[in-house]
Design an enzyme around this catalytic site. Sequence first.
Site, PDB file in Angstrom:
ATOM      1  N   CYS A 252       1.020  -1.213  -0.238  1.00 14.88           N
ATOM      2  CA  CYS A 252       0.421   0.081  -0.062  1.00 14.88           C
ATOM      3  C   CYS A 252       1.043   1.883   0.146  1.00 14.88           C
ATOM      4  CB  CYS A 252      -1.104  -0.282   1.049  1.00 14.88           C
ATOM      5  SG  CYS A 252      -2.128  -1.512   0.811  1.00 14.88           S
TER       6      CYS A 252
ATOM      7  N   HIS B 275      -2.980   7.208   3.334  1.00 14.80           N
ATOM      8  CA  HIS B 275      -3.641   6.245   2.747  1.00 14.80           C
ATOM      9  C   HIS B 275      -4.600   5.693   3.861  1.00 14.80           C
ATOM     10  CE1 HIS B 275      -3.965   1.731   2.319  1.00 14.80           C
ATOM     11  NE2 HIS B 275      -3.273   1.110   2.696  1.00 14.80           N
TER      12      HIS B 275
ATOM     13  N   ASN C  14      -9.881   0.213   1.682  1.00 14.25           N
ATOM     14  CA  ASN C  14      -8.771  -0.030   1.406  1.00 14.25           C
ATOM     15  C   ASN C  14      -8.433  -0.244  -0.074  1.00 14.25           C
ATOM     16  OD1 ASN C  14      -5.796  -0.320   0.953  1.00 14.25           O
ATOM     17  ND2 ASN C  14      -5.551  -1.432   3.311  1.00 14.25           N
TER      18      ASN C  14
HETATM   19  N1  COA Z   1     -17.381  -8.202  12.405  1.00 11.70           N
HETATM   20  C1  COA Z   1     -17.627  -8.776  13.657  1.00 11.70           C
HETATM   21  N2  COA Z   1     -16.330  -9.083  14.461  1.00 11.70           N
HETATM   22  C2  COA Z   1     -14.949  -9.669  13.579  1.00 11.70           C
HETATM   23  C3  COA Z   1     -14.750  -8.784  12.177  1.00 11.70           C
HETATM   24  C4  COA Z   1     -16.071  -8.248  11.686  1.00 11.70           C
HETATM   25  N3  COA Z   1     -15.468  -8.544  10.290  1.00 11.70           N
HETATM   26  N4  COA Z   1     -13.415  -9.346  11.899  1.00 11.70           N
HETATM   27  C5  COA Z   1     -12.415  -9.047  13.415  1.00 11.70           C
HETATM   28  N5  COA Z   1     -13.657  -9.924  14.480  1.00 11.70           N
HETATM   29  C6  COA Z   1     -13.694  -9.802  16.052  1.00 11.70           C
HETATM   30  C7  COA Z   1     -12.773 -10.507  15.782  1.00 11.70           C
HETATM   31  O1  COA Z   1     -12.695 -11.487  15.868  1.00 11.70           O
HETATM   32  C8  COA Z   1     -12.193 -10.746  17.613  1.00 11.70           C
HETATM   33  O2  COA Z   1     -13.154 -11.333  18.092  1.00 11.70           O
HETATM   34  P1  COA Z   1     -12.674 -11.826  19.930  1.00 11.70           P
HETATM   35  O3  COA Z   1     -12.516 -10.574  20.245  1.00 11.70           O
HETATM   36  O4  COA Z   1     -14.126 -12.533  19.901  1.00 11.70           O
HETATM   37  O5  COA Z   1     -11.937 -12.378  18.956  1.00 11.70           O
HETATM   38  C9  COA Z   1     -12.575  -8.936  17.459  1.00 11.70           C
HETATM   39  O6  COA Z   1     -13.678  -8.754  16.399  1.00 11.70           O
HETATM   40  C10 COA Z   1     -12.155  -7.097  18.195  1.00 11.70           C
HETATM   41  O7  COA Z   1     -10.590  -8.215  16.736  1.00 11.70           O
HETATM   42  P2  COA Z   1      -9.014  -7.645  16.663  1.00 11.70           P
HETATM   43  O8  COA Z   1      -8.436  -7.737  15.399  1.00 11.70           O
HETATM   44  O9  COA Z   1      -8.670  -6.738  17.695  1.00 11.70           O
HETATM   45  O10 COA Z   1     -10.339  -6.273  15.961  1.00 11.70           O
HETATM   46  P3  COA Z   1      -9.804  -4.812  15.710  1.00 11.70           P
HETATM   47  O11 COA Z   1      -9.738  -3.615  16.134  1.00 11.70           O
HETATM   48  O12 COA Z   1      -7.710  -4.531  15.563  1.00 11.70           O
HETATM   49  O13 COA Z   1      -9.637  -4.379  13.806  1.00 11.70           O
HETATM   50  C11 COA Z   1      -8.920  -4.896  11.770  1.00 11.70           C
HETATM   51  C12 COA Z   1      -9.583  -5.355  13.409  1.00 11.70           C
HETATM   52  C13 COA Z   1      -8.424  -5.527  10.844  1.00 11.70           C
HETATM   53  C14 COA Z   1     -10.304  -3.782  11.181  1.00 11.70           C
HETATM   54  C15 COA Z   1      -7.329  -4.090  12.414  1.00 11.70           C
HETATM   55  O14 COA Z   1      -6.428  -4.651  12.860  1.00 11.70           O
HETATM   56  C16 COA Z   1      -6.945  -2.722  11.084  1.00 11.70           C
HETATM   57  O15 COA Z   1      -7.735  -2.323  10.943  1.00 11.70           O
HETATM   58  N6  COA Z   1      -5.917  -3.253  11.016  1.00 11.70           N
HETATM   59  C17 COA Z   1      -4.977  -3.167   9.896  1.00 11.70           C
HETATM   60  C18 COA Z   1      -4.811  -3.646   8.815  1.00 11.70           C
HETATM   61  C19 COA Z   1      -4.167  -2.908   7.569  1.00 11.70           C
HETATM   62  O16 COA Z   1      -4.671  -1.724   7.459  1.00 11.70           O
HETATM   63  N7  COA Z   1      -4.219  -3.889   6.969  1.00 11.70           N
HETATM   64  C20 COA Z   1      -3.764  -3.625   5.601  1.00 11.70           C
HETATM   65  C21 COA Z   1      -2.357  -2.731   5.452  1.00 11.70           C
HETATM   66  S1  COA Z   1      -2.490  -1.889   3.708  1.00 11.70           S
END
Ligand code: COA
Length: 328
Positions: free
Chosen positions: A115, A255, A285
């Site tokens: 990205c 981004h 994204n």
């Molecule tokens: N819907 C509902 N629940 C979800 C979910 C979804 N789409 N995705 C994950 N969960 C759940 C998880 O299973 C977890 O449940 P648990 O607590 O029972 O285990 C809970 O939500 C929290 O998960 P977590 O991964 O800690 O959430 P988060 O707040 O970190 O959000 C992302 C997840 C992916 C949105 C976030 O981590 C993120 O944006 N990361 C950066 C990713 C990125 O930018 N990637 C591209 C790079 S260029």
Amino acid sequence: MVSRNAYIVGTGHSVPEGVITNADLEKIVDTSDEWITSRTGIKERRKADDDTGSSDLVAEAVSDALEMAGWEPEDVQGIIVGTVTPDYPFPSTAAIVADRLGMGRIPAYDFEAGCTAFIYGLIQAKAFVESGMMDRMIVVGADCLTRITNWDDRGSCILFGDGAGAVAVSSRGPGGRLGGWHWGSDGSLGQHLIQKAGGSKRPASHETVDRNEHTIFMNGSRIFKHAVRAMHDSCMEALKKDGTEKSSVDLLVSHQANLRIIDATARALELEPEQVFINIQKYGNTSAASIPIALDEAYRSDAIGESSTVVLAAFGAGLTWGGMILHW
Ligand code: COA
């Protein structure tokens, strides 16, 4: 020696028409509009139809940038495309588009920095133009991440969309002058965001397909932590190299990966909400395309005006990160 500058003199973007809403995703994985909106800021994203590849979106984005710049295709001296989803591993998407648009036998190549690719591309263009190697070149960020999305993984499939954005970079202004920059990488964290198969290490096989290894594997929370720090550091280092105080920044065009990451970056820069360009709610994204799409929308909507100082910042697979200051 007379010092040369590099200016953005044209911008363009293209997104496919197909829309996937959060409600659509509720039918595919165990998720909700409320969760996606509150955790990411995304409401919908675009998906290319089966007949569309990255090159089709790139050609449209480049055509728009050429028109704004007032260039004919044959005026372009080089085109570079940052992408992790080229039409094919080879030939390059850049060469395909150069031929399709009638740019002639110019240098054309793809490169990959996840990205962060568009910022890496701008830094390359700055080097080419300021050194005198080129006067007019095209930099593109483009990806069709929905092609490699794991639709069984609710932690990642909600994030990604398709699109392309392009800029025309010239040795002659007026335009957005490419200023201070910063770029870096840390391959030791690469396994946290990876497409495991399809390269030379794990070529495509029935087994890799059965194991879903041609799609994106992402450790979301690990990437999130890295992203917040990388975006902050990229902005600060680019500002430092530019000799600009953060109080002089008019607009952040970062981004678009997660609204919470953008908000944290804006807080670090002490920006007001109206100084932060956000379109993640519409496109999700779009990987390498996200900054040039946002830049084009910001420019065409007058969020960028004469004498604007704009900060670009990104992070991505590699892991990579980068920032650049633009002065209009
Ligand atoms: N819907 C509902 N629940 C979800 C979910 C979804 N789409 N995705 C994950 N969960 C759940 C998880 O299973 C977890 O449940 P648990 O607590 O029972 O285990 C809970 O939500 C929290 O998960 P977590 O991964 O800690 O959430 P988060 O707040 O970190 O959000 C992302 C997840 C992916 C949105 C976030 O981590 C993120 O944006 N990361 C950066 C990713 C990125 O930018 N990637 C591209 C790079 S260029």
